[in-house]
Design a protein around this motif. Structure first.
Motif, PDB file in Angstrom:
ATOM      1  N   ALA A  79       0.836  -1.202   0.000  1.00 37.00           N
ATOM      2  CA  ALA A  79       0.000   0.000   0.000  1.00 37.00           C
ATOM      3  C   ALA A  79       0.865   1.244   0.000  1.00 37.00           C
ATOM      4  CB  ALA A  79      -0.923  -0.011   1.215  1.00 37.00           C
ATOM      5  N   LEU A  82       2.376   1.781  -3.314  1.00 37.33           N
ATOM      6  CA  LEU A  82       1.364   2.315  -4.226  1.00 37.33           C
ATOM      7  C   LEU A  82       1.266   3.830  -4.100  1.00 37.33           C
ATOM      8  CD1 LEU A  82      -0.730   1.213  -6.225  1.00 37.33           C
ATOM      9  CD2 LEU A  82      -2.395   1.325  -4.369  1.00 37.33           C
ATOM     10  N   GLN A  87       2.709   9.303  -6.033  1.00 32.18           N
ATOM     11  CA  GLN A  87       3.299  10.614  -5.765  1.00 32.18           C
ATOM     12  C   GLN A  87       4.480  10.895  -6.663  1.00 32.18           C
ATOM     13  OE1 GLN A  87       2.310  12.681  -3.208  1.00 32.18           O
ATOM     14  NE2 GLN A  87       0.975  11.364  -1.993  1.00 32.18           N
TER      15      GLN A  87
ATOM     16  N   LEU C  74       0.387  -2.113 -11.456  1.00 34.87           N
ATOM     17  CA  LEU C  74       1.185  -0.924 -11.785  1.00 34.87           C
ATOM     18  C   LEU C  74       1.607  -0.923 -13.243  1.00 34.87           C
ATOM     19  CD1 LEU C  74       3.501  -0.351  -8.713  1.00 34.87           C
ATOM     20  CD2 LEU C  74       1.318   0.700  -9.259  1.00 34.87           C
ATOM     21  N   LEU C  76       4.100  -2.436 -14.877  1.00 35.45           N
ATOM     22  CA  LEU C  76       5.502  -2.138 -15.068  1.00 35.45           C
ATOM     23  C   LEU C  76       6.009  -2.907 -16.275  1.00 35.45           C
ATOM     24  CD1 LEU C  76       6.537  -2.402 -11.337  1.00 35.45           C
ATOM     25  CD2 LEU C  76       6.190  -0.327 -12.657  1.00 35.45           C
ATOM     26  N   THR C  80      10.993  -0.592 -17.133  1.00 41.32           N
ATOM     27  CA  THR C  80      11.441  -0.790 -15.762  1.00 41.32           C
ATOM     28  C   THR C  80      12.642  -1.719 -15.737  1.00 41.32           C
ATOM     29  OG1 THR C  80       9.081  -0.974 -15.435  1.00 41.32           O
ATOM     30  CG2 THR C  80      10.458  -0.974 -13.482  1.00 41.32           C
ATOM     31  N   GLY C 154      -4.566  -0.664   7.814  1.00 45.33           N
ATOM     32  CA  GLY C 154      -3.537   0.225   7.291  1.00 45.33           C
ATOM     33  C   GLY C 154      -3.454   0.153   5.783  1.00 45.33           C
ATOM     34  N   ALA C 155      -3.480  -1.054   5.277  1.00 42.96           N
ATOM     35  CA  ALA C 155      -3.372  -1.216   3.831  1.00 42.96           C
ATOM     36  C   ALA C 155      -4.563  -0.569   3.132  1.00 42.96           C
ATOM     37  CB  ALA C 155      -3.303  -2.698   3.473  1.00 42.96           C
ATOM     38  N   LEU C 158      -4.085   3.255   3.362  1.00 48.63           N
ATOM     39  CA  LEU C 158      -3.016   3.787   2.518  1.00 48.63           C
ATOM     40  C   LEU C 158      -3.317   3.589   1.034  1.00 48.63           C
ATOM     41  CD1 LEU C 158       0.046   2.585   4.579  1.00 48.63           C
ATOM     42  CD2 LEU C 158      -0.569   4.953   4.130  1.00 48.63           C
ATOM     43  N   GLY C 159      -3.978   2.498   0.765  1.00 49.01           N
ATOM     44  CA  GLY C 159      -4.183   2.182  -0.641  1.00 49.01           C
ATOM     45  C   GLY C 159      -5.363   2.881  -1.267  1.00 49.01           C
ATOM     46  N   ARG C 160      -6.164   3.544  -0.448  1.00 46.69           N
ATOM     47  CA  ARG C 160      -7.340   4.209  -0.987  1.00 46.69           C
ATOM     48  C   ARG C 160      -6.943   5.300  -1.957  1.00 46.69           C
ATOM     49  NH1 ARG C 160     -11.281   6.867   3.135  1.00 46.69           N
ATOM     50  NH2 ARG C 160      -9.203   7.353   3.871  1.00 46.69           N
ATOM     51  N   GLN C 161      -7.626   5.381  -3.063  1.00 46.60           N
ATOM     52  CA  GLN C 161      -7.317   6.416  -4.052  1.00 46.60           C
ATOM     53  C   GLN C 161      -8.198   7.620  -3.796  1.00 46.60           C
ATOM     54  OE1 GLN C 161      -5.381   6.743  -6.902  1.00 46.60           O
ATOM     55  NE2 GLN C 161      -4.163   4.976  -6.307  1.00 46.60           N
ATOM     56  N   ILE C 165      -3.708  12.954  -4.150  1.00 48.18           N
ATOM     57  CA  ILE C 165      -3.014  13.307  -2.917  1.00 48.18           C
ATOM     58  C   ILE C 165      -1.587  13.660  -3.272  1.00 48.18           C
ATOM     59  CG2 ILE C 165      -2.459  12.563  -0.595  1.00 48.18           C
ATOM     60  CD1 ILE C 165      -4.471  10.235  -1.208  1.00 48.18           C
ATOM     61  N   THR C 166      -1.280  14.874  -3.118  1.00 48.80           N
ATOM     62  CA  THR C 166       0.099  15.276  -3.340  1.00 48.80           C
ATOM     63  C   THR C 166       0.600  15.920  -2.069  1.00 48.80           C
ATOM     64  OG1 THR C 166      -0.485  15.725  -5.592  1.00 48.80           O
ATOM     65  CG2 THR C 166       1.646  16.525  -4.841  1.00 48.80           C
ATOM     66  N   HIS C 167       1.640  15.340  -1.609  1.00 47.11           N
ATOM     67  CA  HIS C 167       2.184  15.905  -0.382  1.00 47.11           C
ATOM     68  C   HIS C 167       2.692  17.304  -0.650  1.00 47.11           C
ATOM     69  CE1 HIS C 167       4.551  16.308   3.262  1.00 47.11           C
ATOM     70  NE2 HIS C 167       3.779  15.344   3.739  1.00 47.11           N
ATOM     71  N   LEU C 170       6.341  17.479  -1.520  1.00 45.55           N
ATOM     72  CA  LEU C 170       6.727  16.883  -2.785  1.00 45.55           C
ATOM     73  C   LEU C 170       6.185  17.693  -3.948  1.00 45.55           C
ATOM     74  CD1 LEU C 170       6.032  13.217  -1.789  1.00 45.55           C
ATOM     75  CD2 LEU C 170       8.199  14.422  -1.803  1.00 45.55           C
ATOM     76  N   THR C 173       8.510  20.347  -5.681  1.00 49.79           N
ATOM     77  CA  THR C 173       9.571  19.965  -6.603  1.00 49.79           C
ATOM     78  C   THR C 173       9.035  19.210  -7.822  1.00 49.79           C
ATOM     79  OG1 THR C 173       9.889  18.103  -5.156  1.00 49.79           O
ATOM     80  CG2 THR C 173      11.451  19.909  -4.966  1.00 49.79           C
TER      81      THR C 173
END
Lengths: 101, 620, 175
Positions: A79, A82, A87, C74, C76, C80, C154-155, C158-161, C165-167, C170, C173
């Motif tokens: 997660a 991801l 980001q 993802l 890849l 990659t 937690g997963a 965190l994994g929710r879209q 979300i841009t920190h 971050l 830059t």
């Protein structure tokens, strides 16, 4: 002299070291996660070998805990990766080094 | 008598009000509070003195509150009134009041009028604290308080750097003596376990035999403090420079009161000095040498205030001589008369200086007898008292008592007497040199504005005092009145005489008077005394003490300071800080944020730990 | 030790080596599954058949499949693998490899110390393991359950879209 215990432990050590090398040389963060899995697995192997050496169930119990831990770790880790990928648009772990001491 | 606490409290209160509300109360208010607080204190002192004398000379102690208390070591804010402190309190408040009154005229145009009076009031309060203190620590508080006020007032016109330097010099030089005094206090606490004056003096006689090394050391250290404060040899150099302050300050602090604090201290701890004959003899020698040296310096000065400053040093030398030969009450007597006539002289000089628009050089004055007749007469009265003109001046009675006792007392000898007589001769010469230069001859500078009433009234009062104050104590040869010494007898032991001879006393007084008149005559004949120019220069610079101290102490210290400008000791700490910082830099370089470096660190640690384990367990 | 062990061990080591040298992540994961399976064989040989089953089911079956799905999600591609090839220069991997080799040597030295080691393999049957697990280790089992629960939550979190979300650090830059 090689007994079954030393043979098993040596195998565990080799696998662990391979995982360690991998985590050190890889920049792809998924590879790093996989390397952690290898290392965890090697540790589990050492536990199982020890369990068979002493004939006690504790080693196998520990392996099961490691298993559970690995599962949780992988799910949370994936997660996180991801999020990081969304980001940064990359899987390069060095890109995530935003700390400047 | 419960209200004697008001005597020091009122000036302190005045100072506080002046500091806080000087804007609000205006100039008139400042004058009223500045003079009023001291004036009321003087009134209270008079009433207290009356009660004291009426009440059978009973010593009176007033504990106000506890200052500090450690185990059974107690220091209280406690006032103590006996004859000695009464005499000093009276002079301080009375003369102090007159000088404050004079200052309202002298300082009228100064922009920092309120600051001046605040400092003066603070000074009077501290000085009263000093003389009324019941224990040595409280005395020391007052002692340092007056030192601070002296510093503030010498540097009153701080915009001129020279004044600031003079203030610093006064402060630092007296600090040398104060350090000695502080050590003396520590020793007293260590040996007697108390700072209470009565306790110390009571225990001293039980603890120590005559000439015991400890008590001698303590007495010498106390003498160090007294010498610093009273500008005696070898710490006399600050007083002439202290004339940088306003003239009322010179009159109050550097003539009448603060500089005599050393006399008070020695008189107060007289028992310690009696127990240490070596220290007492040193007091006498210091006084004798100082009075001659300062007299010679006074003789060649051109600045009128510096003449008076050296004269003050010289007169305090007389007091020290009296203390040294055990003539305690004579010293106090001379202190009283000296306070009157020296304040008078200073304020007279101040009046002249103001009239001539801040001209202090005597050689630019002259002929003021006609333009300032009032000032001339009072100045002449003061000068007469300083020179000790027989019968009609207070100085005669007090100084001749010292001169006579320098010879006749048990500790005295003919050498002291000779020094005192020569001192009287020099005094006469420099005093009338000043008088003739300023008031006689032809007018060199025109009088700008004659002194006002507020300046003249204190002068007249002091002139009366310096004429008649001597009658409280008359010698055997003339009426033999002993009011003051009787009053002081419970506090100060009477002087033991080695012989008593009315005839010789007559001779002593006669010689002193004759020499005084001779001095005046010589000066009258010729203002210019043909001394070698080099010697005059040497005397004028105070016998080279300033230069010597500059060479011995100041310059090496400055050199040391310059050498140590980068602070050697600090190097250690900056070095440590630099080392830490470089470590920090090295450590922070490892915190690169690159995950693999962290893992590398872990691996290295693991290798290291395993190596150590293997090394310890299997190899060794 | 019989040849079965050596074969399984050799397979495990070789496949793990293949894992850490592959540039394509899918290949690496497939080799890892092989490695896990061979270790399952080793488990079986060491008298822990239940653990062998768990290794196959959970490690190879669940965790690896999870990662493979993730990689597929993802998407890849070959680029990659190209990146990986570029990143995996010898000068990068030689240093860590030597260090790790030193670690392995030390470990081996410690393992091969002449202790009173026996050649016997004691079989510990699943029944004993189960009894121990739900006997003295019941608390640890509960804790493991909580850990898994926390992992799930937690997963999910965190994994929710979210929309994007841009920190905030971050963003400066990257944009």
């Amino acid at each position: 002299m090689i007994t079954s215990t030393t043979a098993g432990l040596t195998l565990a050590g080799i696998l662990f070291t391979l995982g360690l090398i991998s985590i050190l040389i890889r920049r792809n963060i998924i590879f790093m996660l996989v390397s952690v899995e290898i290392m965890l697995n090697a540790a589990g192997l050492a536990f199982v070998v020890a369990a068979s050496r002493w004939g006690q169930p504790e080693g196998q119990v520990m392996f099961m805990f490691i298993l559970a831990m690995a599962a949780a770790e992988v799910s949370v880790g994936l997660a996180l990766i991801l999020q990081l990928y969304h980001q940064l648009k990359t899987l390069d772990s060095d890109e995530a080094s935003r700390m400047r001491g | 008598m419960q209200w004697i606490y008001l005597i020091p409290a009122l000036p302190f209160l005045g100072a506080l009000i002046l500091v806080l509300f000087s804007r609000a109360i205006g100039k008139t208010g400042v004058s009223l509070i500045g003079c009023g607080s001291v004036g009321i204190a003087a009134l209270i002192t008079l009433i207290a003195g009356g009660q004291f004398i009426g009440g059978g000379w009973q010593q009176f102690t007033l504990p106000l509150w506890n200052w500090l208390s450690i185990g059974d070591f107690n220091i209280g804010i406690t006032l103590h009134l006996d004859a000695l402190s009464l005499a000093f309190t009276f002079v301080i408040t009375f003369v102090g009041f007159l000088i404050h009154l004079y200052s309202t005229g002298y300082m009228a145009d100064d922009p920092d009028y309120a600051r001046f009076f605040a400092c003066m009031n603070l000074f009077v309060g501290s000085m009263l604290m000093l003389v009324l203190a019941d224990n040595l620590l409280l005395l020391y508080l007052g002692w340092e308080g007056v030192g601070l006020c002296s510093y503030l007032l010498i540097g009153f016109w701080y915009k001129d750097p020279a004044n600031g330097a003079a203030a610093r010099k006064a402060f630092i030089v007296t600090r040398v003596g104060d350090t000695a005094m502080a050590i003396a206090l520590f020793l007293l606490v260590q040996h007697t376990g108390s700072l209470q004056l009565s306790t110390i003096l009571a225990r001293a006689t039980q603890l120590w035999a005559q000439g015991d090394p400890t008590v001698t050391l303590i007495a010498f250290l106390l003498l160090g403090g007294a010498v610093g404060k009273s500008a005696q040899l070898p710490l006399q150099t600050w007083l002439p420079d202290a004339m940088a302050g306003p003239t009322p300050v010179s009159a109050l602090i550097h003539a009448a009161t603060m500089v005599t604090a050393g006399v008070y201290l020695i008189a107060r701890t007289n028992i310690l000095f009696i127990l240490a004959p070596a220290a007492q003899a040193t007091v006498a020698i210091v006084g004798a040498v100082t009075l001659i040296l300062a007299g010679c310096s006074a003789f060649v000065q051109t600045d009128i205030k510096r003449v008076l400053a050296y004269s003050t040093i010289s007169q305090i030398g007389y007091m020290f001589l009296a203390l040294g030969v055990g003539a305690w009450s004579a010293a106090v007597f001379h202190f009283i008369t000296h306070a009157f006539f020296k304040a008078l002289l200073f304020m007279g000089a101040g009046a002249v200086i103001v009239a001539l628009h801040h001209e202090q050089d005597m050689f630019r004055m002259g002929g003021l007898r006609k333009s300032l007749p009032g000032v001339f007469w009072v100045f002449l009265t003061g000068a007469a008292s300083l020179v000790a003109i027989p019968f009609i001046s207070a100085g005669f009675y007090s100084k001749d008592q010292i001169v006579w006792l320098a010879w006749s007392s048990a500790n005295g000898n003919i050498g002291y007497w000779l020094v005192a007589i020569i001192g009287a001769f020099i005094t006469a010469m420099y005093t009338f040199r000043m008088v003739f230069l300023v008031f006689f001859g032809e007018e060199k500078t025109h009088v700008h504005h004659p002194p006002g009433r507020s300046m003249m009234i204190p002068l007249y009062i002091l002139a009366v005092c310096s004429t008649f104050a001597g009658f409280i104590e008359l010698p055997h040869t003339l009426g033999h009145i002993t009011m003051l010494s009787d009053l002081l007898r419970p506090v100060l032991p009477s002087v033991p005489l080695q012989f008593e001879s009315t005839g010789l006393e007559w001779v002593s007084q006669g010689v002193a008077a004759l020499l005084s008149f001779l001095g005046i005559y010589i000066i009258w004949r010729s203002l210019y005394i043909p001394f070698p120019v080099g010697l005059k220069e040497f005397w004028k610079n105070g016998w080279g003490f300033d230069m010597a101290y500059d060479r011995i102490f100041v310059r090496p210290f400055v050199l040391l300071a310059r050498w140590n400008r980068r602070d050697m000791v600090d190097k250690l700490y900056t070095g440590l800080a630099g080392l830490t910082r470089s470590f920090h830099r090295a450590m922070s370089a490892t915190q690169s944020g690159v995950l693999r470096w962290y893992i590398m660190g872990i691996v290295m640690g693991a290798v290291l730990i395993l190596s150590v384990i293997i090394w310890r367990q299997y190899v060794v | 030790m019989g040849p079965a062990f050596y074969i399984a061990a050799a397979v495990a080591v070789i496949s793990t080596l293949m894992v850490i040298t592959r540039y394509n992540i899918m290949h690496a994961l497939l080799y890892l599954i092989v490695s896990l399976l061979s270790i399952a064989v080793v488990f079986y040989l060491y008298g822990a058949p239940f653990m062998a089953a768990l290794e196959v089911i959970i490690y190879a079956g669940a965790i690896m499949v999870l990662i493979i799905f993730f990689v597929m999600m993802l998407n890849l591609g070959p680029q990659t693998a190209g990146e990986e090839r570029m990143w995996l220069q010898p000068r990068i991997w030689i240093g860590p490899s030597i260090l790790c080799a030193a670690l392995l040597l030390e470990l081996g030295y410690l393992i091969l110390q002449p202790a009173h080691a026996t050649g016997d393999i004691h079989v510990v049957d699943p029944k004993t393991v189960g009894k121990t697990l739900f006997g003295p280790y019941i608390l640890a089992v509960e804790l493991a359950g909580m850990l898994l629960m926390a992992g799930i939550v937690g997963a999910y979190h965190l994994g929710r879209q979210k929309k994007k979300i841009t920190h905030r650090f971050l963003e400066r830059t990257s944009s």
